[in-house]
Design a protein around this motif. Structure first.
Motif, short mmCIF file in Angstrom:
data_model
loop_
_atom_site.label_atom_id
_atom_site.label_comp_id
_atom_site.label_asym_id
_atom_site.label_seq_id
_atom_site.Cartn_x
_atom_site.Cartn_y
_atom_site.Cartn_z
N ASP A 121 0.81 -1.22 0.00
CA ASP A 121 0.00 0.00 0.00
C ASP A 121 0.84 1.27 0.00
OD1 ASP A 121 -2.38 -1.24 -0.04
OD2 ASP A 121 -2.85 -0.96 2.08
N LEU A 122 2.03 1.16 0.55
CA LEU A 122 2.81 2.37 0.85
C LEU A 122 3.91 2.65 -0.17
CD1 LEU A 122 3.32 1.52 4.63
CD2 LEU A 122 1.63 3.11 3.71
N ALA A 123 4.60 1.59 -0.59
CA ALA A 123 5.78 1.77 -1.44
C ALA A 123 5.46 1.42 -2.87
CB ALA A 123 6.91 0.88 -0.94
N ASP A 124 5.82 2.32 -3.78
CA ASP A 124 5.58 2.09 -5.19
C ASP A 124 6.55 1.05 -5.72
OD1 ASP A 124 3.88 2.78 -7.14
OD2 ASP A 124 5.17 4.34 -8.00
N GLU A 125 7.77 1.13 -5.17
CA GLU A 125 8.81 0.24 -5.66
C GLU A 125 9.85 0.11 -4.56
OE1 GLU A 125 11.11 2.03 -8.75
OE2 GLU A 125 12.36 0.24 -8.88
N VAL A 126 10.31 -1.11 -4.30
CA VAL A 126 11.42 -1.28 -3.37
C VAL A 126 12.58 -1.89 -4.15
CG1 VAL A 126 12.20 -2.28 -1.19
CG2 VAL A 126 9.80 -1.64 -1.45
N PRO A 127 13.59 -1.10 -4.48
CA PRO A 127 14.72 -1.59 -5.25
C PRO A 127 15.40 -2.77 -4.56
CG PRO A 127 14.83 0.81 -4.98
CD PRO A 127 13.74 0.31 -4.09
N GLU A 128 16.14 -3.54 -5.34
CA GLU A 128 16.71 -4.78 -4.85
C GLU A 128 17.54 -4.61 -3.56
OE1 GLU A 128 18.81 -7.02 -7.87
OE2 GLU A 128 19.55 -8.32 -6.25
#
Ligand code: TXA
Ligand code: MG
Length: 340
Positions: free
Chosen positions: A78-85
């Protein structure tokens, strides 16, 4: 407003208390809760009105964004659009724990939470009471430190009461915070990741997992993490730093300020300086550095209550947790004009 003060057992929090607290959050109220770093001031992260109250109650400038606390991986969606590796790797390794990740936010996160930034800071605290509360509430909870803006973060429920009693609905007490210093904030929207605030997790530990992590100079951090801008984490008394193990400097400063008629407090840790022990306001926080970190804010507050006007603090070795401690000491020693 009457603030309810409830005491819970850390390892086995009373579920009826947790339910009451979650209900307050659902109704847009504020609940202070324990974490392993410092106590947080909780509100529903997706309720802008509730979040505005957090800023008002703390006296926090509206350009300083908040951390959203989660208890479960699925809450990230819900909060993060994208979490990089690299962000994922860090989270897998250190959550729950004193790590806050700055990631691109979704449209669901209100602008008040992020002070208008397109990123949001997220952390999963390592504390059974905090996790139970978030789970019961079933959503992200903002959690700035539960102090009046500028003062040392609260490491006990009583500190929260001192600062915010009568202004929030509830305080959940689960004893003193273990770490005593805030989480490490890492921006993972860039590669290599950048540390925006040193804290309970050290640079070296981050680098073991994802390789190089940058720690920019203060002026650069300033632009990216508004919260680091001001005199901060500071007691009301003026803070003066003294070199490690420098008996001469400490004795000289003590004498000088006392001659001016000032009430002077000291916080030291080396055996060398501990030998100079004199007067009621002299505090020794011996090695290891974890101990110093755990009791620093508490000691600031105690000396303030004693009416001390100046606090001389012995610098610590700037490695591991000592780097975060020195960061806080430097900010505490900034001139009062720069206060938030
Ligand atoms: O240990 C902690 O982090 C505690 C406990 C309660 O979890 N919380 C805490 O929150 O220290 P607070 O609000 O006192 O500090 C949050 C820090 C501030 O320096 C703020 O500027 C930074 O995180 N921050 C929050 N969102 C950010 C964002 N989107 N970009 C950059 N920095 C951000
Ligand atoms: Mg704070």
């Amino acid at each position: 407003m009457e603030t309810r003060f409830l005491t819970l057992v850390r390892e086995k929090p009373d579920l009826s208390f947790i339910k009451e607290a979650a209900e307050i959050l659902r109704n847009g109220g504020l609940v202070a809760f324990p974490t392993e770093t410092v106590y947080g001031l909780g509100a529903d992260a997706l309720n802008p009105e509730a979040v505005k109250k957090v800023f008002a109650v703390k006296g926090r400038p509206s350009d300083n964004p908040l951390i959203v606390h989660i208890a479960d991986w699925h809450q990230l969606i819900d909060l993060a659009d994208e979490v990089p590796e690299k962000g994922q790797k860090l989270a897998k390794e250190f959550w729950p724990g004193p790590l806050t990740l700055v990631v691109k936010k979704t449209f669901l996160v209100p602008d008040v939470v992020t002070a208008g930034l397109d990123t949001v800071a997220i952390r999963m605290p390592d504390h059974p009471v905090a996790l139970a509360l978030i789970e019961e509430f079933d959503g992200g909870i903002v959690g700035p430190s539960a102090n009046r803006s500028g003062l040392p973060s609260p490491t006990s429920a009583n500190h929260v009461k001192e600062d915010l009693g009568g202004r929030i609905e509830m305080i959940l007490n689960a004893g003193p915070s273990e770490i005593g210093i805030e989480s490490t904030v890492v921006d993972v929207t860039v590669d290599p990741p950048v540390i925006l605030r040193l804290g309970g997790l050290y640079k070296e530990s981050l680098e073991d997992i994802v390789g190089t992590v940058e720690l920019p100079a203060d002026e650069q951090i300033l632009r990216r993490s508004p919260g680091t801008r001001y005199r901060h984490y500071a007691p009301r008394a003026r803070v003066v730093l003294v070199d490690q193990g420098d008996t001469h400097a400490l004795a000289g400063a003590l004498q000088e300020f006392r001659q001016e008629g000032k009430a002077v407090g000291c916080i030291v840790h080396s055996r060398h300086l501990a030998k100079l022990e004199s007067g009621d306001f002299f505090r020794v926080l011996p090695a290891p550095i974890d101990f110093f970190a755990r009791y620093l804010y508490r000691t600031f507050r105690e000396l303030d209550q004693e009416g001390v006007e100046i606090i001389l603090v012995e610098k610590v070795l700037e490695e591991g947790l000592g780097a975060a401690v020195m960061d806080r000491l430097r900010r505490a020693a900034l001139p009062t004009g720069k206060e938030s």
